[in-house]
Design an enzyme around this catalytic site. Sequence first.
Site, PDB file in Angstrom:
ATOM      1  N   ARG A  79      -4.445  10.092   7.806  1.00 58.21           N
ATOM      2  CA  ARG A  79      -4.233   8.839   7.947  1.00 58.21           C
ATOM      3  C   ARG A  79      -3.319   7.968   6.737  1.00 58.21           C
ATOM      4  O   ARG A  79      -3.445   7.870   5.445  1.00 58.21           O
ATOM      5  CB  ARG A  79      -5.954   8.154   8.082  1.00 58.21           C
ATOM      6  N   GLN A  96      -9.517  13.612   4.893  1.00 62.57           N
ATOM      7  CA  GLN A  96      -9.522  13.147   4.258  1.00 62.57           C
ATOM      8  C   GLN A  96      -9.645  13.116   3.201  1.00 62.57           C
ATOM      9  O   GLN A  96     -11.116  12.541   3.459  1.00 62.57           O
ATOM     10  CB  GLN A  96      -8.342  11.399   4.403  1.00 62.57           C
ATOM     11  N   HIS A 109     -13.463  11.853   2.398  1.00 66.41           N
ATOM     12  CA  HIS A 109     -13.102   9.953   3.028  1.00 66.41           C
ATOM     13  C   HIS A 109     -12.754   9.874   4.719  1.00 66.41           C
ATOM     14  O   HIS A 109     -13.885   9.172   5.110  1.00 66.41           O
ATOM     15  CB  HIS A 109     -12.205   9.751   2.196  1.00 66.41           C
ATOM     16  N   ARG A 146      -2.304  13.740  -4.279  1.00 66.16           N
ATOM     17  CA  ARG A 146      -3.863  13.825  -3.654  1.00 66.16           C
ATOM     18  C   ARG A 146      -4.395  15.353  -3.609  1.00 66.16           C
ATOM     19  O   ARG A 146      -5.391  15.526  -3.972  1.00 66.16           O
ATOM     20  CB  ARG A 146      -4.115  12.849  -2.350  1.00 66.16           C
ATOM     21  N   HIS A 152     -10.548  12.371  -1.385  1.00 64.35           N
ATOM     22  CA  HIS A 152     -10.224  11.912  -2.573  1.00 64.35           C
ATOM     23  C   HIS A 152     -10.044  12.901  -3.555  1.00 64.35           C
ATOM     24  O   HIS A 152     -10.744  13.248  -3.647  1.00 64.35           O
ATOM     25  CB  HIS A 152     -10.343  10.608  -2.637  1.00 64.35           C
ATOM     26  N   GLU A 161      -7.403   5.879  -7.645  1.00 63.37           N
ATOM     27  CA  GLU A 161      -6.402   6.558  -9.191  1.00 63.37           C
ATOM     28  C   GLU A 161      -5.912   5.623  -9.467  1.00 63.37           C
ATOM     29  O   GLU A 161      -5.134   6.218 -10.161  1.00 63.37           O
ATOM     30  CB  GLU A 161      -5.145   7.147  -7.622  1.00 63.37           C
ATOM     31  N   LEU A 208     -16.021   7.055  -4.394  1.00 66.35           N
ATOM     32  CA  LEU A 208     -14.341   6.656  -4.769  1.00 66.35           C
ATOM     33  C   LEU A 208     -14.133   6.778  -6.189  1.00 66.35           C
ATOM     34  O   LEU A 208     -14.872   4.852  -6.677  1.00 66.35           O
ATOM     35  CB  LEU A 208     -14.255   5.755  -3.907  1.00 66.35           C
ATOM     36  N   PHE A 236       0.287  -1.106   0.451  1.00 67.37           N
ATOM     37  CA  PHE A 236      -0.144  -0.118  -0.213  1.00 67.37           C
ATOM     38  C   PHE A 236       0.633   1.275  -0.253  1.00 67.37           C
ATOM     39  O   PHE A 236       2.304   1.129   0.198  1.00 67.37           O
ATOM     40  CB  PHE A 236      -0.876  -0.395   1.220  1.00 67.37           C
TER      41      PHE A 236
END
Lengths: 585, 80
Positions: free
Chosen positions: A396, A238, A351, A284, A240, A253, A250, A117
């Site tokens: 986060r 946060q 988000h 982002r 996106h 990406e 969402l 990740f």
Amino acid sequence: MEKRSFDTLIIGAGGGGLRAALQLAQAEARVAVVSKVFPTRSHTVAAQGGVNAALANVLPDNWHWHMFDTVKGSDYLGDQDAIEYMCRAAPRAVYELEHFGVPFSRLDTGKIYQRAFGGQSRDFGGDQAVRTCAAADRTGHAILHSLYQQNIRARTHFFDEYFAIELLQNQAGYFLGAVAMNIASGEPLLIEAKTTILATGGVGQLFRTNTNALVNTGDGMAMALRAGIPLQDMEFFQFHPTGVAGKGMLITEGARGEGGYLLNGDGERFMERYAPNAKDLASRDVVSRAIATEVREGRGVGANRDHVLLKLDHLGADIVSKRLPGIRDMVRTFLHIDPADTPIPVYPTAHYTMGGIPTDRHGQVVVPVQQGAEEPVPGLYAVGECACVSVHGANRLGGNSLLDILVFGRAAANHVIEHLKQQRYHQPIPADALEPALQRLARWNRQGKGESIAGLRAQLTKTMEDHCGVFRNEEVLQEGQNAVLALRERLREATIDDHSQVFNTARIEAMELENLMDVALATVSSALARRESRGAHSRIDYPERDDQQWLRHSLFNLDPMKMDYKPVRMQPLTVDSFPPKKRTY
Amino acid sequence: MNELARVRWKCRRGMLELDLLLGQFVGHGYHQLDPAQRAEFDRLLDYPDTVLLEWLLGRIRPTEREIVRLVDKIRAAAAP
């Protein structure tokens, strides 16, 4: 009013609430869980990514590297004692889940599969780590269902479809449970408890465009605020860059990774102006702010010029189908267009709520005491997205939110179990402790003509999107704070037409909007006050991080309305502190 | 009992996608269902969120004919 008594009341039945409930029920505590929807319909079910834990099943790894990544990801606003605790506890949290029946994906060796990740490194900022454990693409679902089954077996008492109205406390500030309403009957219920754990999740519904389920209205945060508890670091939300415009879902990406790019109303590929090198693959926050800027300056798309377009059609139907099948299904279903032929309308989507109810690493809610250090609030705990431990700080990392709910759900329960050994009896509930809850219930029985709840909610979420979204400066935020204050006043005069008792969802939605209003005020006020850019909070008038002045947590108090601050806990439990450095990837 | 309100609350799910699809259907298509179809819709709502998502996004075709019919109706009601 009917009364029920328990050792512990948990409000919210997502992963955090259920993990705490299970630990308590297994220790033979009498535990009740209140949930406004059926527990397995909590928002944890939507978490697809996975759980970070340094198991080293694929590549070498250890908790200390995970800790470094989390501190750095938090832009140094995370509390390093809590982060160390979480990263050390992560492997055990995963093995416990396996024991509870979560079907983790496997490697050929039989060990738990792990995937890479963003934001994860080996050796303190070195090569990519492989740290995220997943049960295919439905990790949250698997965790929630396993925990629910285990709780049924352990005889946790569930109040399904009950809406918590207000917390109860005595003169000494001790929390004693809550008043909840049975949604089916409209009857209030007094739930007396020696300890109360808030686990109500995040508050994505603050913003018009968001990825959250409708239930995420910040009920626990708002109840805490009204009970005199401040909210911490609420300016950190946060976003996106690419959500489906006007809906919020969402679009990963990956769509831009495959060669998709953004267009404004003039058909211009505008990211070339904002990030000449990375263009559409810039970070982002850069992409989010560029989209908001295009729309603000009148170069949006559509009748209201309120979004931009994500173009994928040049990739060809084959690539879109093969590499982005999930996006194609979703866009076809909701927009009745095929992204292989037609560009997708997009706008930044909210988000995750980094801020929340301030707690220590035992999940105890903590508040500053006069000029001195903070102290635990007796009888009150908070875990998960509604809490601010703070392990996420200003931003986060992917894979850390499921970990947060598991580790701190368990930790809070363990602390409660010790506390219950000393607290053998319920304290008396003074008659006036019920007053706020009764007033809140009675308020929506008022007759007469007033503004509609749906109309006010739409104005609030649009205000938050325009004035506290990804484009922030002093002027925009000040206007936003004024607008939220005005809307909050207008809500006091609003009425609902339906005064029936049975399944009166209009009344629930009115109370949810009251909760959103209070949390919106906390969010916009905290964002207005913080004159720097850090993590997810990005101010165009203060573009740099300012550790001299702002390496500290914000605390918003509702009544009287004021900001307060407290230091970041830079000292971990056993290892050396990670001092602030410039955050580059 | 306020049946429509009960069903509407049951459409509050853990995922935004389902909130939107089911909410829109309850607002528009639901009132055209006959009592048997309404009972079927109620039963559909007992399925876990992940199963509903696969069906309603058209990724997996349900096996039961009644469910297929309902899923098609819900998908058709999803306004752009």
